[in-house]
Motif scaffolding. Sequence first.
Motif, short mmCIF file in Angstrom:
data_model
loop_
_atom_site.label_atom_id
_atom_site.label_comp_id
_atom_site.label_asym_id
_atom_site.label_seq_id
_atom_site.Cartn_x
_atom_site.Cartn_y
_atom_site.Cartn_z
N ASN A 33 28.01 -26.55 5.09
CA ASN A 33 27.81 -27.81 5.79
C ASN A 33 26.36 -28.21 5.60
O ASN A 33 25.47 -27.34 5.62
N TYR A 34 26.10 -29.51 5.40
CA TYR A 34 24.75 -29.99 5.13
C TYR A 34 24.42 -31.18 6.00
O TYR A 34 25.28 -32.01 6.31
N ALA A 35 23.16 -31.31 6.35
CA ALA A 35 22.68 -32.52 6.97
C ALA A 35 22.72 -33.65 5.94
O ALA A 35 22.51 -33.42 4.74
N ASP A 36 22.99 -34.86 6.39
CA ASP A 36 23.08 -36.00 5.48
C ASP A 36 21.80 -36.17 4.67
O ASP A 36 21.84 -36.57 3.51
N SER A 37 20.67 -35.86 5.27
CA SER A 37 19.38 -36.09 4.63
C SER A 37 19.13 -35.18 3.43
O SER A 37 18.23 -35.45 2.63
N VAL A 38 19.89 -34.10 3.30
CA VAL A 38 19.65 -33.16 2.20
C VAL A 38 20.84 -33.04 1.25
O VAL A 38 20.74 -32.34 0.24
N LYS A 39 21.94 -33.71 1.56
CA LYS A 39 23.12 -33.62 0.70
C LYS A 39 22.79 -34.07 -0.72
O LYS A 39 22.13 -35.09 -0.92
N GLY A 40 23.24 -33.29 -1.69
CA GLY A 40 22.98 -33.61 -3.08
C GLY A 40 21.66 -33.09 -3.59
O GLY A 40 21.41 -33.11 -4.80
N ARG A 41 20.78 -32.62 -2.69
CA ARG A 41 19.47 -32.10 -3.11
C ARG A 41 19.32 -30.61 -2.79
O ARG A 41 18.68 -29.89 -3.55
#
Length: 115
Positions: free
Chosen positions: A58-66
Motif C-alpha cells: 500500500n502506498y501514499a498517493d504522493s509516492v505512487k509510481g516513484r
Amino acid sequence: QVQLVESGGGLVQAGGSLRLSCAASGSIFSINTMGWYRQAPGKQREGVASITRGGSTNYADSVKGRFTISRDNAKNTVYLQMNSLKPEDTAVYYCAANGGPNHYWGQGTQVTVSS
C-alpha cells in the motif's frame, strides 16, 4: 520486543534515488505488516508505504509510481526504493512494524532532497 534499525538515508539532488533498509530483530515471529512513515519539519508523521508478510503493498498517493517497498522475510528486512525524489520528500523516515497488538518504531533516518 522487536528492534528496528534503519539505514540508507542521506542527501540527494532532486530527481535522484535512495534506498532505505530496515532490519528487524527480536520477536520477529510476531511481525505481520512492516512499513515506512515520514515526518517533515513542522508536519505530522505520515504513512508512506506498507507491506504485509504475504507481500501485499500500500502506498501514499504522493509516492505512487516513484517509491517501491519490498521485503525479504528470510533476512527480516524491509526496503524502500525511492526514485525521482523531490524536495518535498525531505523528512525523517521511520521504519515501523506491527506484531499482534504491538507497534514498533525505528530511530529514523534523515532524507534530504536538494533542489
